[in-house]
Scaffold this motif. Structure first.
Motif, PDB file in Angstrom:
ATOM      1  N   ASP A 134       0.127   2.739  -2.496  1.00  0.00           N
ATOM      2  CA  ASP A 134       0.264   2.998  -3.882  1.00  0.00           C
ATOM      3  C   ASP A 134      -0.220   2.400  -4.822  1.00  0.00           C
ATOM      4  O   ASP A 134      -0.593   2.705  -5.868  1.00  0.00           O
ATOM      5  CB  ASP A 134       2.046   2.833  -4.722  1.00  0.00           C
ATOM      6  N   ALA A 135      -0.804   1.025  -4.862  1.00  0.00           N
ATOM      7  CA  ALA A 135      -1.363   0.503  -5.440  1.00  0.00           C
ATOM      8  C   ALA A 135      -2.899   0.266  -4.965  1.00  0.00           C
ATOM      9  O   ALA A 135      -3.643  -0.742  -5.660  1.00  0.00           O
ATOM     10  CB  ALA A 135      -0.616  -0.563  -6.047  1.00  0.00           C
ATOM     11  N   ASP A 136      -3.084   1.384  -4.050  1.00  0.00           N
ATOM     12  CA  ASP A 136      -4.538   0.601  -3.637  1.00  0.00           C
ATOM     13  C   ASP A 136      -5.539   2.292  -4.702  1.00  0.00           C
ATOM     14  O   ASP A 136      -5.780   2.824  -4.401  1.00  0.00           O
ATOM     15  CB  ASP A 136      -4.592   1.331  -2.140  1.00  0.00           C
ATOM     16  N   TYR A 137      -6.382   1.311  -5.153  1.00  0.00           N
ATOM     17  CA  TYR A 137      -6.741   2.042  -6.155  1.00  0.00           C
ATOM     18  C   TYR A 137      -8.698   1.835  -6.468  1.00  0.00           C
ATOM     19  O   TYR A 137      -8.704   2.773  -7.035  1.00  0.00           O
ATOM     20  CB  TYR A 137      -6.217   2.290  -7.875  1.00  0.00           C
ATOM     21  N   VAL A 138      -8.505   0.959  -5.649  1.00  0.00           N
ATOM     22  CA  VAL A 138     -10.311   0.872  -5.531  1.00  0.00           C
ATOM     23  C   VAL A 138     -11.127   2.309  -5.141  1.00  0.00           C
ATOM     24  O   VAL A 138     -12.185   2.514  -6.437  1.00  0.00           O
ATOM     25  CB  VAL A 138     -10.460  -0.288  -4.264  1.00  0.00           C
ATOM     26  N   PRO A 139     -10.831   2.780  -4.417  1.00  0.00           N
ATOM     27  CA  PRO A 139     -11.901   3.994  -3.809  1.00  0.00           C
ATOM     28  C   PRO A 139     -12.195   5.179  -5.380  1.00  0.00           C
ATOM     29  O   PRO A 139     -13.304   5.451  -5.255  1.00  0.00           O
ATOM     30  CB  PRO A 139     -10.991   4.957  -2.745  1.00  0.00           C
ATOM     31  N   GLU A 140     -10.516   4.882  -5.509  1.00  0.00           N
ATOM     32  CA  GLU A 140     -10.512   6.073  -7.146  1.00  0.00           C
ATOM     33  C   GLU A 140     -11.147   5.676  -8.123  1.00  0.00           C
ATOM     34  O   GLU A 140     -12.237   5.746  -8.543  1.00  0.00           O
ATOM     35  CB  GLU A 140      -8.748   6.123  -7.337  1.00  0.00           C
TER      36      GLU A 140
END
Length: 398
Positions: free
Chosen positions: A253-259
């Motif tokens: 849920d907190a894997d924001y890197v690609p975005e």
């Protein structure tokens, strides 16, 4: 998902030079030459004696069968003889000194006796050119003696010095930005709570780049917060050549890197590779050609990614050839649990009288100590479910 080979090919296709710079030789060790080096004169620059001995005419022994000659002078390294050698005469000569005119061989001092200006020779054979390094036999003036993209080793430094290269043009090294993401990650020296971990990935990546003499490296931490992460990444994209992120690239849920990378205009080349460990790896480039690697957060995944993906990119940028694995026998048996290419830590051993490898104890990609006891990683290909004892494997030394 892309394969390891496809991912490597895509990464290499994006490699570009970071430019060139000129350095004094004393600061160039380990760097990559950006120019070929030509001999500035013949090497040796004269016919040089390779022994302490006596410069003679070989015909005095081969044809005239003489055994005693008149000594006319002594020649030390760094000086030049003034007497030409004629039949019946010789000069004492030291290693490294120019062979005098008229002489075509040097007899070592151990095969002679000198008394009152006469030298007696106790030799059975002699040949023209004996114990003489001929002018230009190592390199001729204008000949390329170091190729472009040679690494400046201590040995290469010696060649550069002897050919008068006090300044050398080398491949410029990249500026590196390393971002360790995650609310659970704290910097070294900070008190750590039970639910937290100290940042080790930045030290691994930093150490990898240091091994290539790269020293312009910035590291930072970023919490799992979109605004914070975007600001941090944007700052590094402004002035770094390569950006490495660890963590935040999978499906959490907190894997924001690609975005975040997409929002900042970094074009995705691939996301997710058929590899274990490290499958969620992300790679992309900016419009101006900067490279961005998003690595999983587990330490072994980061270490494998440095070896398998980042090193080929860096070497290609610097103009260096890609490293090939060592093919060595494997000691033991191993069953692979995934359908992917799998890399696992191994140590070098003596196996059946020859160098081989065996796996080190390894729990998972989060095992903090497994690779510290290893010498490198072994590839178990996707199609190889079982590694049998004595199977030949590809070993990649750290």
């Amino acid at each position: 998902m892309t394969t390891v080979a496809e991912a490597q090919k895509s990464i290499i296709s994006q490699a570009k030079s970071f430019g060139e710079e000129t350095l004094p030789l004393e600061k160039a060790l380990g760097r990559v030459l950006a120019q070929p080096i030509l001999a500035d004169r013949d090497y040796p620059p004269f016919n040089r004696s390779t022994m302490d001995g006596y410069a003679v005419q070989a015909a005095d022994f081969l044809d005239k069968k003489l055994s005693q000659l008149q000594l006319v002078e002594r020649i030390h390294a760094g000086s030049v003889g003034t007497q030409e050698i004629h039949s019946g005469t010789c000069s004492k000569i030291m290693t490294g000194a120019p062979v005098p005119l008229g002489a075509d061989a040097v007899v070592r001092v151990e095969d002679t006796q000198e008394t009152s200006g006469l030298v007696t020779f106790n030799i059975e054979t002699i040949r023209v050119g004996q114990n003489i390094a001929k002018q230009g036999e190592d390199a001729q003036s204008g000949q390329e003696i170091l190729s472009n993209r040679s690494v400046i080793t201590p040995q290469v430094s010696g060649v550069l010095a002897v050919t008068g290269n006090a300044q050398v043009t080398v491949a410029r090294l990249p500026k590196i930005g390393i971002i360790s993401t995650g609310n659970e990650v704290v910097s070294l020296g900070t008190p750590v709570q039970t639910h937290q971990i100290r940042d080790s990935n930045a030290w691994v990546v930093r150490g990898f780049f240091h091994s290539y003499q790269v020293d312009e490296i910035s590291t930072t931490l970023a919490k799992d917060d979109k605004a914070v992460l975007q600001e941090t990444v944007a700052g590094f994209l402004a002035d770094k050549d390569i950006i490495i992120l660890s963590g935040g690239v999978s499906k959490g849920d907190a894997d924001y890197v690609p975005e975040i990378l997409q929002l900042l205009g970094v074009q995705q080349i691939f996301h997710r590779v058929r590899i274990r460990p490290g499958g969620p790896i992300w790679f992309g480039t900016t419009p101006d050609g900067k490279a961005v690697f998003g690595l999983p957060g587990n330490p072994v995944s980061v270490q494998v990614a440095c070896k398998v993906f980042i090193e080929p990119y860096l070497r290609t940028c610097l103009g260096l050839p890609l490293l090939s694995p060592l093919w060595l026998p494997f000691s033991g048996n191993r069953t692979k649990k995934t359908p992917f290419d799998e890399f696992f830590p191994c140590e070098l051993i003596i196996h059946n009288g020859q160098t081989g490898v065996q796996a080190v104890r390894y729990n998972s990609s989060g095992d903090i100590a497994a690779t510290a006891k290893s010498d490198g990683i072994v590839l178990q290909p996707a199609e190889t479910e079982q590694l049998a004892d004595n199977a030949v494997v590809a070993f990649y030394k750290w």
